[in-house]
Design an enzyme around this catalytic site. Structure first.
Site, PDB file in Angstrom:
ATOM      1  N   TYR A 104      -6.884  69.036  32.939  1.00 15.11           N
ATOM      2  CA  TYR A 104      -6.113  69.639  32.305  1.00 15.11           C
ATOM      3  C   TYR A 104      -6.490  71.164  32.572  1.00 15.11           C
ATOM      4  CZ  TYR A 104      -4.531  66.368  28.332  1.00 15.11           C
ATOM      5  OH  TYR A 104      -3.770  65.956  28.379  1.00 15.11           O
ATOM      6  N   HIS A 131       7.661  63.830  23.763  1.00 18.19           N
ATOM      7  CA  HIS A 131       7.105  63.567  24.536  1.00 18.19           C
ATOM      8  C   HIS A 131       5.980  62.982  24.854  1.00 18.19           C
ATOM      9  CE1 HIS A 131       2.972  64.901  27.726  1.00 18.19           C
ATOM     10  NE2 HIS A 131       2.368  64.666  27.348  1.00 18.19           N
TER      11      HIS A 131
END
EC number: 1.14.17.-
Length: 368
Positions: free
Chosen positions: A115, A301
């Site tokens: 990330y 998601h």
């Protein structure tokens, strides 16, 4: 109307449910338009719902031979679609101004998941505008590397020094300024295209209450541990000074990423629920009394173990119609579902995100 069995043998369906609407041919193309009922009550047909449909196509350059079908060779492929996703009127944005939020030469580590966080300053200030469309800018060749992008609103008390560097998110050494970025204002996921707001809605920028500094979080998915990847992906925000009636916002609902949420290996079906409780929505939507908020689109998601997602809606203890669902979830096709009709969410309602997983092909625990 044909169907195929487990041995991939094509057979003519005794119940013919497809109806030819028209056909045309020129020097390069043959075009056939056909229709069928969504639910044919034929065991050889798949019902068409609002879930993702994997369309398989193949063709041969010659007409069907007398002796039978011609083999298609390499002229074949697949595509995930939502056949019932309502069409939306695309307002031309070619002449509208825009700005890009893109990473600059980010070195993607040779590990499964990264990330990456980068701070940006919104260039549109001092006067209210509405963002009408957000487009992904994915570096060519990195379509499978960039898994999703989140845009967070940060504290307006920061200064421009936070713009100088990016850093791995959720890392012990990440800058303290990143911790001020909590509210998601936009989300995009793999396989999705640009998102266009409805004609009466826009994402507000330019006022004192709007985001000045934003954090862009990019999730890089590198399961092959490829070394030396450099990425410059991001988002393009198209905006207009012609204001729309309503401001857009985002509600995140579901299961928080946590070591307490794990799925055993070898499970053909495993269900987890994320609860946005009535107390939560009572507090979160308190300022929206008495009208509540209007939901116009949903982005479902999940990651590779995800098989189906359902967004359930309760009011006064009674379940309403599903807000959104996908019973055929495709990891590589995560696109916004535009609702046919806007749905009102009131303070005191409940939202339950129901996630179905399969880990039959895994031998180790999965942490979600």
């Amino acid at each position: 109307d044909y169907f195929t069995d487990e041995n991939r043998v094509l057979k003519k369906d005794p119940q013919q449910d497809y109806h030819l609407e028209y056909a045309m041919e020129n020097s390069t193309h043959t075009i056939l338009a056909f229709s069928r009922e969504l639910h044919t009550c034929d065991t050889n047909d798949k019902s068409i719902t609002e879930s993702t449909v994997r369309v398989i196509w193949a063709y041969h350059h010659k007409d069907m031979a007398e002796a039978g079908k011609n083999y298609h060779g390499s002229n074949r492929g697949t595509k995930s679609l939502r056949l019932l996703n309502p069409e939306r009127e695309e307002v031309s944005s070619a002449s509208l101004p825009y700005f890009d939020l893109t990473n600059k030469d980010v070195p993607v580590p040779d590990k499964d998941t990264t990330y990456w966080c980068q701070m940006f300053k919104i260039p549109v200030q001092h006067e209210k505008h509405h963002v009408t469309k957000v487009e992904p800018l994915i570096q060519k060749g990195h379509e499978n590397l960039v898994h999703h992008i989140l845009l967070y609103q940060c504290s307006s008390n920061l200064n421009d020094s936070v713009l100088d560097y990016g850093h791995e998110c959720y890392h012990p050494n990440m800058p303290d300024s990143f911790l001020t970025c909590e509210t998601v204002i936009f989300a995009w996921a793999i396989g999705g295209e640009g998102f266009t707001y409805p004609p009466h809605v826009g994402l507000s920028i330019g006022t004192a209450a709007d985001p000045l500094f934003v954090l862009m979080e990019v999730h890089y998915d590198n399961p092959s541990f490829t070394e030396g990847l450099i990425d410059n992906s991001g988002l393009r925000l198209i905006y207009t000074p012609v204001l729309r009636k309503y401001d857009a916002g985002v509600i995140e609902a579901g299961l928080w990423v946590s070591l307490f949420h794990n799925i055993p290996p070898g499970m053909p079906e495993f269900v987890s629920e994320g609860h946005c409780t009535l107390e939560c929505l009572e507090e979160a939507l308190g300022a929206e009394r008495p009208a509540g908020i209007q939901v116009f689109a949903v982005l479902l998601h999940a990651h590779l173990a995800g098989r189906a997602i359902r967004m359930r809606h309760f009011r006064n203890g009674e379940e309403q119609k599903l807000l959104a669902y996908d019973d055929e979830f495709d990891f590589n096709f995560q696109e916004f579902q535009y609702l046919k009709e806007e749905r009102t969410i009131m303070p005191g309602d409940n939202l339950v995100t129901e996630c179905h997983y399969s880990t039959v092909d895994r031998i180790r625990m999965t942490w979600v």
